[in-house]
Design an enzyme around this catalytic site. Sequence first.
Site, PDB file in Angstrom:
ATOM      1  N   ARG A 103       0.867  -1.169   0.000  1.00  0.00           N
ATOM      2  CA  ARG A 103       0.000   0.000   0.000  1.00  0.00           C
ATOM      3  C   ARG A 103       0.904   1.218   0.000  1.00  0.00           C
ATOM      4  NH1 ARG A 103      -4.583   1.496   4.450  1.00  0.00           N
ATOM      5  NH2 ARG A 103      -2.837   2.056   5.748  1.00  0.00           N
ATOM      6  N   THR A 107      -0.434   7.622  -1.453  1.00  0.00           N
ATOM      7  CA  THR A 107      -1.658   7.552  -2.256  1.00  0.00           C
ATOM      8  C   THR A 107      -2.631   6.478  -1.742  1.00  0.00           C
ATOM      9  OG1 THR A 107      -0.789   5.858  -3.726  1.00  0.00           O
ATOM     10  CG2 THR A 107      -0.318   8.145  -4.322  1.00  0.00           C
ATOM     11  N   ASP A 199       0.151  -2.295  12.235  1.00  0.00           N
ATOM     12  CA  ASP A 199       0.560  -2.774  10.912  1.00  0.00           C
ATOM     13  C   ASP A 199       0.809  -4.283  11.004  1.00  0.00           C
ATOM     14  OD1 ASP A 199       2.271  -1.465   8.228  1.00  0.00           O
ATOM     15  OD2 ASP A 199       2.428  -3.583   8.760  1.00  0.00           O
ATOM     16  N   ASP A 202       4.297  -5.626   9.837  1.00  0.00           N
ATOM     17  CA  ASP A 202       5.360  -5.246  10.778  1.00  0.00           C
ATOM     18  C   ASP A 202       5.276  -6.051  12.067  1.00  0.00           C
ATOM     19  OD1 ASP A 202       6.524  -3.448   9.077  1.00  0.00           O
ATOM     20  OD2 ASP A 202       5.552  -1.690   9.940  1.00  0.00           O
TER      21      ASP A 202
HETATM   22  C1  PRP Z   1      -1.451  -4.217   4.603  1.00  0.00           C
HETATM   23  C2  PRP Z   1      -2.404  -5.383   4.748  1.00  0.00           C
HETATM   24  C3  PRP Z   1      -3.223  -5.271   3.488  1.00  0.00           C
HETATM   25  C4  PRP Z   1      -3.312  -3.787   3.268  1.00  0.00           C
HETATM   26  C5  PRP Z   1      -4.662  -3.331   3.726  1.00  0.00           C
HETATM   27  O1  PRP Z   1      -0.418  -4.529   3.761  1.00  0.00           O
HETATM   28  O2  PRP Z   1      -1.761  -6.608   4.894  1.00  0.00           O
HETATM   29  O3  PRP Z   1      -2.629  -5.900   2.352  1.00  0.00           O
HETATM   30  O4  PRP Z   1      -2.291  -3.183   4.090  1.00  0.00           O
HETATM   31  O5  PRP Z   1      -4.849  -1.975   3.445  1.00  0.00           O
HETATM   32  P1  PRP Z   1      -5.877  -1.474   2.328  1.00  0.00           P
HETATM   33  O6  PRP Z   1      -7.126  -2.216   2.561  1.00  0.00           O
HETATM   34  O7  PRP Z   1      -5.989  -0.006   2.646  1.00  0.00           O
HETATM   35  O8  PRP Z   1      -5.287  -1.719   0.984  1.00  0.00           O
HETATM   36  P2  PRP Z   1       0.819  -3.548   3.491  1.00  0.00           P
HETATM   37  O9  PRP Z   1       0.550  -2.718   2.297  1.00  0.00           O
HETATM   38  O10 PRP Z   1       1.161  -2.815   4.763  1.00  0.00           O
HETATM   39  O11 PRP Z   1       1.965  -4.533   3.055  1.00  0.00           O
HETATM   40  P3  PRP Z   1       2.728  -5.679   3.885  1.00  0.00           P
HETATM   41  O12 PRP Z   1       1.749  -6.803   4.100  1.00  0.00           O
HETATM   42  O13 PRP Z   1       3.824  -6.047   2.953  1.00  0.00           O
HETATM   43  O14 PRP Z   1       3.225  -5.103   5.191  1.00  0.00           O
HETATM   44  N1  URA Z   2      -2.688  -2.312   6.962  1.00  0.00           N
HETATM   45  C1  URA Z   2      -2.351  -2.748   8.206  1.00  0.00           C
HETATM   46  O1  URA Z   2      -1.441  -3.578   8.354  1.00  0.00           O
HETATM   47  N2  URA Z   2      -3.033  -2.264   9.251  1.00  0.00           N
HETATM   48  C2  URA Z   2      -4.030  -1.387   9.134  1.00  0.00           C
HETATM   49  O2  URA Z   2      -4.623  -0.993  10.158  1.00  0.00           O
HETATM   50  C3  URA Z   2      -4.362  -0.920   7.839  1.00  0.00           C
HETATM   51  C4  URA Z   2      -3.687  -1.416   6.773  1.00  0.00           C
END
Ligand code: PRP
Ligand code: URA
Length: 208
Positions: A103, A107, A199, A202
């Site tokens: 994400r 944006t 997150d 993380d």
């Molecule tokens: C997180 C989560 C989803 C997304 C959700 O991933 O695991 O994929 O955010 O947010 P959205 O509904 O607003 O798109 P992230 O982009 O943080 O990537 P990661 O899993 O690699 O940490």
């Molecule tokens: N992605 C995450 O990992 N946590 C949130 O709360 C939103 C998006």
Amino acid sequence: MPATVIDHPLVQHKLTHMRMKETPTQDFRRLLREISHLLCYEVTRNLELTTTRIETPLMETESPVLAGKKLVFASILRAGNGLLEGMLELVPSARVAHIGLYRDPKTLEAVEYYFKAPAQMDERLTIVVDPMLATANSAIAAVERLKKRGANRMVFVCLLAAPEGVERFSKAHPDVPIFTASIDDGLNEKSYILPGLGDAGDRMYGTK
Ligand code: PRP
Ligand code: URA
């Protein structure tokens, strides 16, 4: 289509521990794996069965087995892998698709960096997994990508969903039911789920 909330007491108890900020990485990962078993159990409840002829030590009998082509778990990287691993323990013969999306912090658009999926997606049930449905940008993009690859029977499984995310996802993909352990209160100014768990990626991997 409204989301189905899996309100099993064990799921809710474990989820509370995942939300707690003091829960360390190793416990967070273990809890996610344990919850993934329970979510998988609920989501696969209506899988079709057929029967096969077997021999017990005492006699021959017709016994139930899963029908049709192997199902697919589609993990939205990174955090989807936490759900994927536990689900594969319950359905070890499943096929796996990986969709690498992150994400963009400014944006909030989903940016694709990897995609790999099994053949004959049109003949399989695909269970898309990602712990978080926030704006739904990632889930909407992942399901679009899987549809382009031929998937036509999907469900989306997450741990936490924001009401905004449920609404946007259901509008974009009314044919894909959502299963979640909780619909939380909403999103903060950075589109993190509240109260949420932070997150997910993380917290799973100890990054940040
Ligand atoms: C997180 C989560 C989803 C997304 C959700 O991933 O695991 O994929 O955010 O947010 P959205 O509904 O607003 O798109 P992230 O982009 O943080 O990537 P990661 O899993 O690699 O940490
Ligand atoms: N992605 C995450 O990992 N946590 C949130 O709360 C939103 C998006």
